[in-house]
Design an enzyme around this catalytic site. Structure first.
Site: not given
Length: 396
Positions: A256, A281
């Protein structure tokens, strides 16, 4: 029946085809034995009441660097095990540990540690192979990767690394670099996924790369080229190429922050759930409180600051990694991008399993597959995580 037989009842079971409300999931050993709309007669089974929550395939993270205060580059088995345990709390049942650009010695050491840690990993998300991110990158698109170690592909180097370890399952590189196309072909010949990353390639270079083994775009939009000008002429970059090449898979950091809602929606609209994998990640700050942190090796890595749900360079000029967990990815796709829950689940389970070539054994709730299961509520808060039929986390 044996003690390791479980019967999950009272939940909304997410199958590849539908949601079975108040269904029953029977697990025997490490496998899914049966799924039913009604009760399953299983004397002696340990019953787990899902209490109306969702019963879902486990989340598969194919690009992750760390969590719980540890990084895979720390150089010890404890880091691997603690990262796996940390992310299991958030629904991850399988992960692909990922390196950072480093010295060759540090890289080989990390590969060796993986094999030892894998033998001891009983209480966290399972490891499904290593991802080497670098060192073959465009210096201008390095992001938070250490520029000291960025270089062009060298067959003497990468052939020796691959010969050293059989745990490498994917390798990310910039395809426009000298030697990158033969490198992609070599990876493909070894059954290793070649991925495009940290790159300034244009469409023509990306297409050539795809034709020579580069089938995946690493963290789409992040550290890669978009439309550029060269001598007044416009060229499509890797981002546009990933959309134009229908067969190319993409992964996105759906925290987000790296991608806003509009871009999450755009990726979903064009690439869809079949070609899009959600990734964290995540660096060591995932699952930790905000504050100062280190990207990469705890002793030699880069100082960063974790705030506002993301890692940043100390001067706050750029992001320096994600601190997302897989539950957050799903939550954002549903609540921010308005993707149906069943489709978001495919992007964190079925699609990454297919990309990694393990779709026949995991990635969906189907009889005969491994019992990698999570239970979560309407807000995607994790209640239980099961890996290979073994409960590794239950919410207190």
């Amino acid at each position: 029946m044996l003690q390791n037989t479980y019967k999950i009842v009272g939940g909304k079971i997410i199958t590849p085809y539908r949601i079975i409300d108040q269904g029953t999931l029977l697990i025997t050993g490490d496998k899914i034995a049966q799924i039913s709309e009604g009760d399953i007669h299983a004397p002696g089974a340990i019953e787990i009441d899902a209490r109306g929550n969702y019963v879902s395939p486990g989340f598969i993270d194919i690009h992750i660097h760390g969590g719980g205060g540890h990084d895979f580059m720390d150089g010890n088995e404890t880091a691997f095990l603690k990262i796996a345990e940390t992310h299991a709390r958030f629904g991850t049942t399988a992960m692909v540990p990922t390196t950072l650009t480093s010295t060759r010695e540090e890289l080989l050491n990390t590969l060796d540690i993986y094999k030892e840690a894998d033998k001891k990993n009983t209480m966290g998300a399972k490891f499904i192979g290593m991802h080497l991110e670098g060192p073959y990158f465009s210096p201008d698109q390095r992001g938070a990767q250490d520029p000291r170690f960025i270089r062009n592909p060298d067959p003497k180097e990468y052939e020796a690394i691959i010969a050293h370890s059989d745990v490498i399952k994917r390798w990310s590189a910039a395809p426009e670099l000298p030697g990158a196309i033969p490198f992609g072909r070599y990876l493909k010949s070894k059954g290793i996924i070649a991925a495009i990353a940290h790159t300034d390639a244009i469409y023509e270079e990306t297409l050539e790369a795809f034709e020579n083994g580069y089938t995946l775009a690493t963290h789409l939009y992040s550290c890669m080229s978009g439309v550029t000008r060269r001598n007044a002429y416009r060229y499509a970059g890797v981002i546009e190429s990933a959309y134009l090449i229908d067969e190319m898979d993409v992964e996105i950091i759906a925290d987000g922050i790296h991608l806003p809602a509009a871009l999450l929606q755009l990726v979903y609209k064009i690439k869809g759930t079949v070609k899009t994998a959600l990734i964290t990640d995540a660096m060591r700050g995932a699952g930790m409180p905000p504050g100062d942190s280190i990207l990469g090796n705890i002793a030699t890595g880069m100082k960063v600051i974790v705030e506002d749900g993301v890692a940043k360079l100390p001067d706050r000029s750029a992001f320096a990694g994600s601190v997302a967990t897989t539950d957050r990815l799903v939550r954002n796709m549903v609540q921010m991008a308005h993707v149906p829950l069943t489709e978001a689940i495919k992007m964190i389970s079925t699609t990454p399993a297919r990309i990694m070539g393990i779709q026949d054994s995991t990635g969906s709730l189907i009889e005969g597959k491994q019992a990698d299961v999570v239970i979560f509520d309407e807000n995607i808060d994790i209640r239980m995580t099961m890996v290979n039929g073994h409960i590794v986390y239950t919410k207190p």
